[in-house]
Scaffold this motif. Structure first.
Motif, short mmCIF file in Angstrom:
data_model
loop_
_atom_site.label_atom_id
_atom_site.label_comp_id
_atom_site.label_asym_id
_atom_site.label_seq_id
_atom_site.Cartn_x
_atom_site.Cartn_y
_atom_site.Cartn_z
N ARG A 77 0.83 -1.21 0.00
CA ARG A 77 0.00 0.00 0.00
C ARG A 77 0.86 1.25 0.00
O ARG A 77 0.45 2.30 -0.47
N HIS A 83 -5.30 -1.30 9.62
CA HIS A 83 -6.06 -2.16 8.73
C HIS A 83 -6.65 -3.30 9.55
O HIS A 83 -6.25 -3.54 10.68
N ARG A 113 -8.34 -0.78 -4.10
CA ARG A 113 -8.43 0.49 -3.38
C ARG A 113 -8.48 0.28 -1.86
O ARG A 113 -7.89 1.05 -1.11
N GLN A 114 -9.14 -0.79 -1.41
CA GLN A 114 -9.27 -1.02 0.03
C GLN A 114 -8.84 -2.40 0.50
O GLN A 114 -8.67 -2.60 1.69
N ILE A 115 -8.68 -3.35 -0.40
CA ILE A 115 -8.43 -4.73 0.00
C ILE A 115 -7.05 -5.19 -0.46
O ILE A 115 -6.68 -5.01 -1.61
N MET A 139 -8.35 -5.24 5.06
CA MET A 139 -9.09 -4.08 4.58
C MET A 139 -8.49 -2.81 5.16
O MET A 139 -8.27 -2.72 6.37
N PHE A 140 -8.25 -1.86 4.28
CA PHE A 140 -7.77 -0.53 4.67
C PHE A 140 -8.92 0.45 4.54
O PHE A 140 -9.82 0.27 3.73
N SER A 141 -8.83 1.55 5.29
CA SER A 141 -9.77 2.64 5.11
C SER A 141 -9.47 3.29 3.77
O SER A 141 -8.31 3.43 3.36
N ALA A 142 -10.51 3.69 3.06
CA ALA A 142 -10.31 4.33 1.75
C ALA A 142 -10.02 5.82 1.89
O ALA A 142 -9.88 6.52 0.91
N SER A 143 -9.91 6.32 3.12
CA SER A 143 -9.80 7.75 3.33
C SER A 143 -8.48 8.36 2.88
O SER A 143 -8.42 9.53 2.55
N LEU A 145 -4.24 7.35 1.14
CA LEU A 145 -3.33 6.35 0.62
C LEU A 145 -1.90 6.54 1.11
O LEU A 145 -1.05 5.74 0.81
#
Length: 150
Positions: A77, A83, A113-115, A139-143, A145
């Motif tokens: 990422r 996460h 984008r999130q996974i 899973m990451f927050s999409a807020s 990068l």
């Protein structure tokens, strides 16, 4: 190797030491690339479920693998961001040899984008004779990068 991947070795030791469970297990950072991490779990008598026969408990191996592939997902990422483990399938093939150090290598082979999609392998000296292997998703927050933990 990316600039971010180069920063990881400076971050990994302190990170492993800040997580009480990882610190208790004695997890050690070994190496990394752009999308992979290697960690080690040294032998300790308290990690055995059957001391008379030298049989390890599976929990420390699973923790080693979860930490390893989780760090690989952050590398891919490009940020140390919180996460969540969505899924982590672990096939525990056998117990490590008595008094062996367990080495794990985890990689993130796809990032959306999130996974993050990850896989990894643990061994006690020979990667062709694995102790365990894992596949999973984080899973990451999409807020954001970039940025993340400091």
């Amino acid at each position: 190797m990316s600039e971010f991947a180069d920063q990881v070795s400076q971050f990994m030791g302190p990170f492993l030491g800040r997580v009480p469970h990882n610190k208790q297990l004695g997890l050690r950072f070994i190496a990394n690339g752009n999308n992979w991490v290697e960690l080690q779990l040294p032998y300790a008598p308290h990690l055995l479920v059957d001391p008379d026969h030298g049989i390890w408990a599976s929990g420390p191996i699973i923790t080693l693998m979860d930490t390893c592939v989780g760090m690989a997902s952050m590398l891919t990422r490009g940020a140390f961001e919180p996460h969540a483990t969505l899924d982590l399938r672990t096939d525990y093939v056998r117990s490590p040899k008595a008094e062996a150090t367990v080495t794990a290598r985890g990689e993130c082979y796809r990032m959306t984008r999130q996974i993050a999609f990850v896989r990894g392998l643990a061994h006690d000296g020979d990667p062709a004779d694995p102790i365990a292997h894992v596949t999973g998703t984080f899973m990451f927050s999409a807020s954001k990068l970039a940025g993340g933990w400091q």
